[in-house]
Design an enzyme around this catalytic site. Structure first.
Site, PDB file in Angstrom:
ATOM      1  N   SER A   1       0.834  -1.436   0.214  1.00 49.43           N
ATOM      2  CA  SER A   1       0.261   0.639   0.074  1.00 49.43           C
ATOM      3  C   SER A   1       1.025   1.283  -0.223  1.00 49.43           C
ATOM      4  O   SER A   1       2.244   1.021   0.840  1.00 49.43           O
ATOM      5  CB  SER A   1      -1.125  -0.155   1.230  1.00 49.43           C
ATOM      6  OG  SER A   1      -1.839   1.363   1.350  1.00 49.43           O
TER       7      SER A   1
ATOM      8  N   TYR B   1      -2.612  -2.086  10.218  1.00 52.75           N
ATOM      9  CA  TYR B   1      -2.839  -2.204   8.515  1.00 52.75           C
ATOM     10  C   TYR B   1      -1.402  -1.076   8.245  1.00 52.75           C
ATOM     11  O   TYR B   1      -0.865  -1.828   7.326  1.00 52.75           O
ATOM     12  CB  TYR B   1      -3.760  -0.965   7.745  1.00 52.75           C
ATOM     13  CG  TYR B   1      -3.573  -1.129   6.715  1.00 52.75           C
ATOM     14  CD1 TYR B   1      -4.242  -2.423   6.044  1.00 52.75           C
ATOM     15  CD2 TYR B   1      -3.243  -0.416   6.136  1.00 52.75           C
ATOM     16  CE1 TYR B   1      -4.576  -2.301   4.777  1.00 52.75           C
ATOM     17  CE2 TYR B   1      -3.464  -0.588   4.152  1.00 52.75           C
ATOM     18  CZ  TYR B   1      -4.501  -1.043   4.070  1.00 52.75           C
ATOM     19  OH  TYR B   1      -4.239  -1.652   2.025  1.00 52.75           O
TER      20      TYR B   1
END
Ligand code: NAD
Length: 258
Positions: A146, A159
């Site tokens: 990401s 995350y």
């Protein structure tokens, strides 16, 4: 056809980016093994499973029920692909969830669940796939990381941290697996219009900035990541390994937080 007769295993391939990647790779000639906790895509507007779409494109495809945080499931997924498809050429570690929260808010249980899916999943997938990848003449591991591997978002402690770890795991595996000619790269998406992203960021102010913060005139779709994955899986990327490829519509080139 850039991936003619290659076999790809994609975790989290039922929906979103994994589904888009499966379809783009099938268009380039790959057969697809989808590992996911669900067979049908998240969201009501699409009813065909990923395997059905791939078969419509003329390629072989199979769905295996698999929770990437469970060792027996991941082992079975990889063995199904390796035995039924005669080998594995490409592994895409894509499955993820997000249990949001700041460090002081997250429970230990949520933290450990996140580690299981976002980090242990790619570890086990890669570990079990290596013996098959070693037999391939163009072996690839592609981790879906990401943009938050580069910058931290507020309220996203687990995350962001685990995507950072996955991006470094990518470099580390590239070093160790170079001996077997396995290229290991990551794609670091920016905002991509998936069901998950829409729901997850529903009440989150940054989601309203998607279109205005990307330098492109649109926010990315799953196929934009799928096409980047096709490139990294292809011979065109033969000199690329240990790389984290931002595919974010230029978001991080601009002013992320303003
Ligand atoms: P999504 O929720 O739309 O799809 C994820 C898929 O993974 C689903 O089919 C789900 O069933 C499956 N899954 C969830 N937990 C699983 C588990 N334990 N085992 C196996 N499968 C499981 O998500 P997405 O938006 O397509 O995200 C895909 C990847 O891209 C993730 O790694 C995510 O972190 C990353 N990513 C997405 C965005 C975005 O904006 N959509 C941005 C950056 C990174």
């Amino acid at each position: 056809m850039r991936l003619e007769d290659r076999t790809v295993v994609i975790t989290g391939g039922a929906s979103g980016i994994g589904r888009g990647t499966a379809i783009e790779m099938a268009k380039e000639g790959a057969d697809v093994v989808v590992g996911d906790v669900r067979e049908t895509p998240l969201g009501a507007d699409e009813d065909e499973t990923t395997a059905e779409v791939v078969r419509d494109l003329g390629r072989d495809a199979v769905y295996c029920e698999c929770d990437v945080s469970k060792e027996a499931d991941v082992r079975a997924l990889i063995e199904t692909a390796g035995e039924e498809f005669g080998g594995i050429d490409i592994l895409v570690n894509n499955a993820a969830i997000n249990l949001r929260g700041r460090v002081e808010e997250l429970s230990l249980e949520d933290w450990n669940t996140m580690i299981g899916v976002l980090l242990t999943g790619p570890f086990m997938g890669s570990k079990f796939a290596v013996p098959y990848l070693r037999e391939s003449d163009q072996p690839r591991i592609i981790n879906i990381s990401s943009q938050v591997a580069f910058v931290a978002w507020p309220g996203n402690a687990a995350y962001d941290t685990l995507k950072g770890a996955l991006s470094h795991f990518t470099r580390q595996m590239a070093v160790d697996l170079a001996e077997y000619d396995i290229r290991v790269n990551a794609i670091c998406p920016g905002p991509i219009r998936t069901k998950n992203a829409k729901e997850e960021h529903r009440d989150y102010e940054i989601s309203h900035r998607y279109d205005e913060k990307t330098l492109t005139s649109f926010t990315g779709e799953p196929q934009d990541i799928g096409r980047a994955a096709v490139f990294l899986a292809s011979e065109d990327a033969r000199y690329i390994t240990g790389h984290n490829l931002l595919v974010d519509g230029g978001w991080l080139a601009g002013d992320f937080y303003s």
